[in-house]
Design a protein around this motif. Structure first.
Motif, short mmCIF file in Angstrom:
data_model
loop_
_atom_site.label_atom_id
_atom_site.label_comp_id
_atom_site.label_asym_id
_atom_site.label_seq_id
_atom_site.Cartn_x
_atom_site.Cartn_y
_atom_site.Cartn_z
N HIS A 2 -2.84 22.51 5.25
CA HIS A 2 -2.49 22.44 3.83
C HIS A 2 -2.35 20.99 3.36
CE1 HIS A 2 -0.55 26.70 4.19
NE2 HIS A 2 -1.85 26.72 4.31
N HIS A 3 -1.76 20.15 4.21
CA HIS A 3 -1.46 18.77 3.80
C HIS A 3 -2.72 17.91 3.67
CE1 HIS A 3 2.94 19.11 5.40
NE2 HIS A 3 2.72 19.82 4.31
N VAL A 7 -3.33 18.14 -4.38
CA VAL A 7 -3.06 18.98 -5.56
C VAL A 7 -3.70 18.32 -6.78
CG1 VAL A 7 -1.25 19.94 -7.04
CG2 VAL A 7 -0.91 19.81 -4.56
N HIS A 11 -1.62 19.95 -11.92
CA HIS A 11 -0.77 20.97 -11.29
C HIS A 11 0.43 20.38 -10.56
CE1 HIS A 11 -4.61 23.68 -11.12
NE2 HIS A 11 -3.99 23.74 -12.30
N LYS A 12 0.52 19.07 -10.48
CA LYS A 12 1.58 18.45 -9.69
C LYS A 12 2.97 18.75 -10.26
CE LYS A 12 -1.05 14.69 -7.59
NZ LYS A 12 -1.21 13.22 -7.47
N LEU A 15 4.98 21.47 -8.66
CA LEU A 15 5.50 21.28 -7.30
C LEU A 15 6.47 20.11 -7.28
CD1 LEU A 15 2.14 21.77 -5.35
CD2 LEU A 15 4.02 23.40 -5.50
N HIS A 37 -0.86 20.10 -0.91
CA HIS A 37 -0.38 21.47 -0.82
C HIS A 37 0.60 21.62 0.34
CE1 HIS A 37 -2.90 23.40 -3.89
NE2 HIS A 37 -3.73 22.41 -3.63
N ALA A 41 4.14 27.52 -0.56
CA ALA A 41 3.55 27.83 -1.87
C ALA A 41 2.50 28.93 -1.70
CB ALA A 41 2.91 26.58 -2.48
N SER A 43 -0.10 29.61 -3.27
CA SER A 43 -1.50 29.19 -3.48
C SER A 43 -2.07 28.35 -2.34
CB SER A 43 -1.58 28.38 -4.77
OG SER A 43 -0.75 27.23 -4.68
N SER A 44 -1.21 27.82 -1.47
CA SER A 44 -1.67 26.79 -0.52
C SER A 44 -2.76 27.29 0.41
CB SER A 44 -0.48 26.28 0.30
OG SER A 44 0.44 25.60 -0.52
N VAL A 47 -6.17 27.88 -1.38
CA VAL A 47 -6.79 26.62 -1.80
C VAL A 47 -7.34 25.86 -0.59
CG1 VAL A 47 -6.32 24.36 -2.82
CG2 VAL A 47 -5.38 26.41 -3.88
#
Length: 383
Positions: A2-3, A7, A11-12, A15, A37, A41, A43-44, A47
């Motif tokens: 994810h990282h 993002v 959208h930031k 978060l 991401h 979350a 969505s992570s 995405v």
């Protein structure tokens, strides 16, 4: 994983979090925005997976279609599983897949293979400690692969049993059964026996934490005493035996059966190359519903399960021009499937329609009961 995915700037603001300035607890609390991401979350995952798939698509022409297909078809989130015929192909796939993933900022690592030749040729950061520990005198390890235990040295699948003391209650039995992870039903006939115990407890209205009646307790203890024997069950991972040669034809054979206690199916693959080799691919066992239902209808329900399993296998296994055969020991079911004139009640009509949507009557054949291996899936068996 994810990282590695940023993002979108717009959208930031969704978060945001509060933290002390520069991590100093004596300073004021200020608002930060997460730039990548994060775990947690909703969505992570989607995405990150989309980004991985997009990376494969964007670099397919430059780095090869094999790597792109591997990333798109053989990854489950951040775990990739792939089997190829030779060590040379595996080494090539590793290098091209690593280059493909790196294009999107994903570092492919923690690699493991049942071939020491492949491990020896793999980048150090991919094979990790496995490479240094096992390429010498030591045997290759046992690893958990998407929940299933894989004995790398023997290249076989097995079940890990962590038996712990649980109270003899419905909750305790359910907890023990739930600890057995068998996604493709390799030991489903054995699991069916304990599912019957749980169904009988529900039928007798035994609550979750009440003591189990003596007659049920003896059945449970007999089943549990066999549980440790599952450690000895090993199933070859590869469908094709070593040195089998080039496969000329592939058949799928699906057996279904039902009884008063349960119903189930099992699917086999038959590889043909002058000689023939058959192996179990997948199986399912289910207890019969508490509501009384006739055996022919149960047999029909089992036939539907066979069709659904077949659909899954066709989607997941990369065989082309394969032949499928469905076997049942119920002539009533064969009559339902082959009928083109008579109208049936809703229960039968719906299931016949599901079967006809995916198969044709020519695919269905009759098997004598003694030759129907799905009998184990419907009646259960000890380890």
């Amino acid at each position: 994983m994810h990282h590695q995915v940023h993002v979108s700037p717009e959208h930031k603001d969704l978060l945001c979090f509060f933290w002390w300035k520069n991590g100093d607890l004596d300073k004021e609390v200020i608002e930060y925005r997460i730039a990548v991401h994060l775990f947690g979350a909703t969505s992570s995952s989607s995405v990150a997976i989309f980004t991985l798939m997009k990376t494969a698509d964007d670099n397919e022409l430059e780095l090869g279609s094999d790597a792109a297909k591997f990333v798109k078809n053989d990854f489950y989130v951040d775990d990739g599983l792939k089997s190829v015929p030779t060590a040379a192909e595996a080494i090539q796939l590793i290098n091209s897949s690593k280059a493909t993933c790196m294009k999107g900022g994903f570092k492919l690592h923690k690699f493991l293979s049942n071939s020491k030749e492949v491990l020896a040729a793999s980048p150090e950061e991919m094979a990790g400690c496995i490479k240094s520990l096992y390429l010498g005198k030591h045997s290759l390890p046992i690893e958990r692969t998407l929940g299933v235990e894989w004995c790398v040295e023997s290249d076989s699948l097995q079940l890990r049993m962590n038996l712990s003391s649980k109270p003899v209650t419905r909750r305790g039995i359910l907890s023990t059964v739930s600890s057995i992870f068998d996604p493709i039903g390799l030991v489903s006939p054995f699991i069916l026996n304990v599912k019957r115990i749980l169904q009988d407890l529900c039928k007798d209205s035994v609550s979750l934490d009440d003591a189990v009646p003596e007659n049920m307790k003896s059945r449970w203890e007999q089943w549990r005493n066999e549980l440790h024997l599952l450690k000895q069950v090993k199933i070859p991972r590869c469908y094709k035996p070593e040195a089998f040669g080039e496969i000329k034809a592939v058949d799928f054979h699906h057996f279904s059966d039902a009884s008063q206690e349960g119903y189930g199916q099992c699917s086999y693959i038959r590889l043909i190359n002058g000689q023939m080799h058959c192996t179990l691919v997948m199986a399912k066992s289910r207890v019969a519903p508490l509501k009384a239902i006739t055996i022919p209808r149960l047999e029909l329900a089992t036939a539907v399960v066979s069709v659904r399993v077949h659909t899954v296998l066709r989607r997941q296994l990369n065989y082309h021009d394969d032949k499928e055969v469905f076997w049942t020991d119920s002539k009533v079911v064969l009559g339902y499937i082959c009928n083109d004139t008579k109208k049936f009640h809703v229960y039968v009509a719906n299931r016949v329609q599901q079967i006809r949507d995916e198969t044709s009557p020519a695919h269905w054949k009759y098997a004598e009961t003694e030759n129907n291996s799905a009998d184990y899936a419907s009646c259960g068996m000890p380890v």
